[in-house]
Design an enzyme around this catalytic site. Sequence first.
Site, mmCIF file in Angstrom:
data_model
loop_
_atom_site.group_PDB
_atom_site.id
_atom_site.type_symbol
_atom_site.label_atom_id
_atom_site.label_comp_id
_atom_site.label_asym_id
_atom_site.label_seq_id
_atom_site.Cartn_x
_atom_site.Cartn_y
_atom_site.Cartn_z
ATOM 1 N N LYS A 54 0.841 -1.196 0.000
ATOM 2 C CA LYS A 54 0.000 0.000 0.000
ATOM 3 C C LYS A 54 0.874 1.243 0.000
ATOM 4 O O LYS A 54 0.653 2.190 -0.749
ATOM 5 C CB LYS A 54 -0.924 0.008 1.224
ATOM 6 C CG LYS A 54 -2.086 -0.954 1.089
ATOM 7 C CD LYS A 54 -2.846 -1.143 2.385
ATOM 8 C CE LYS A 54 -3.905 -2.225 2.201
ATOM 9 N NZ LYS A 54 -4.551 -2.657 3.427
ATOM 10 N N GLN A 98 -4.966 -1.237 9.544
ATOM 11 C CA GLN A 98 -4.919 -2.577 8.956
ATOM 12 C C GLN A 98 -5.626 -3.588 9.856
ATOM 13 O O GLN A 98 -5.328 -3.675 11.052
ATOM 14 C CB GLN A 98 -3.448 -2.977 8.730
ATOM 15 C CG GLN A 98 -3.254 -4.314 8.048
ATOM 16 C CD GLN A 98 -3.769 -4.344 6.608
ATOM 17 O OE1 GLN A 98 -3.609 -3.392 5.861
ATOM 18 N NE2 GLN A 98 -4.415 -5.433 6.225
ATOM 19 N N ASP A 121 -11.090 3.294 3.844
ATOM 20 C CA ASP A 121 -11.536 1.901 3.714
ATOM 21 C C ASP A 121 -13.058 1.831 3.547
ATOM 22 O O ASP A 121 -13.593 0.797 3.151
ATOM 23 C CB ASP A 121 -11.147 1.107 4.978
ATOM 24 C CG ASP A 121 -9.951 0.192 4.730
ATOM 25 O OD1 ASP A 121 -9.686 -0.122 3.555
ATOM 26 O OD2 ASP A 121 -9.308 -0.205 5.711
#
Length: 295
Positions: A54, A98, A121
């Site tokens: 990422k 995460q 997200d």
Amino acid sequence: MTAITVDGKAHAAELRAQLKIQVAELKAKHGITPGLAVILVGGDPASEIYVKNKEKMCVEAGMAAFDFRLPDTTTQKQLLAKVEELCRDPKVNGILVQLPLPKHIDETAVINAIDPLKDVDGFHAINAGRLATGQVGMVPCTPLGCLMLLKSVLPDLKGKNAVVVGRSNIVGKPMAQLLLRESCTVTIANSHTKNLKELCLQADILVAATGKPEMIRGEWVKHNAVVIDVGINRIMLSDGSTQLVGDVCFPEAIQRAKAVTPVPGGVGPMTIACLLANTLKATCIQNNLDDHLMY
Ligand code: NDP
């Protein structure tokens, strides 16, 4: 007719190239560099790889990457304090925590502590609600990538029968919402669903997100359907080596479908590209620059 193997890698590379141009324009015209902060708690090896990827892609697209590696002894209070600090930081336009988090931390509490405008997200309850009610918000990256791949082979989704197998908050439910937004007739299956094979056989669009290796067989696939395989499963072969497979038996599905996404190289690469797209979108919204929005 030969079925199409949807090349997620190529689509993701194209999206990242477009984003790079948009990021350069944003910098040149407005002096703004989108910034993505990634928090990783603990040393899970798979998460380490995802996070590194990422950050690498973020920098390649011209964005700023801020990375925070916290020990697995981090308390929920400490993590919430870090999230709140990043919510206030004007250089940070997107915040990603995460998952999975260590068991002693309440994931929902952490996700809902992220400013919805920085929730790249798209997991915050407010963004889930916005998606469900047709309002602009952050859309979870994996379903968004699935939709883009789907539209690349089936531009008009109106009236199609779509079956989504899996109802998680991060894939199944938002995928179903996106398909509904495209005026599909949507069925969401779960582990208690009866006659799953018969349901799948009615699907013009079949999305598999179960985490069960190759559970969707070729004979479950309607002729000429488009199959989107979200699953990523590592299986052990008889010679002791391992292989990545999806939730769909690809060699069987490709015999009947119009198009199938492979694993690896299908949905996976789109997820990170969509994370970058969401970071750019968040930056534009935060700076009242709606004209830069790509979608
Ligand atoms: P979850 O485990 O959270 O959800 C799985 C869903 O599948 C559940 O709703 C479950 O039903 C349903 N399910 C399980 N078995 C069956 C069955 N036999 N019949 C019907 N439904 C079933 O998984 P995620 O949604 O997080 O992920 C799904 C897959 O996608 C995984 O392989 C994961 O690795 C992959 N993934 C890939 C990403 C990418 O970037 N490509 C990103 C995220 C995930 P119930 O609710 O009843 O338990």
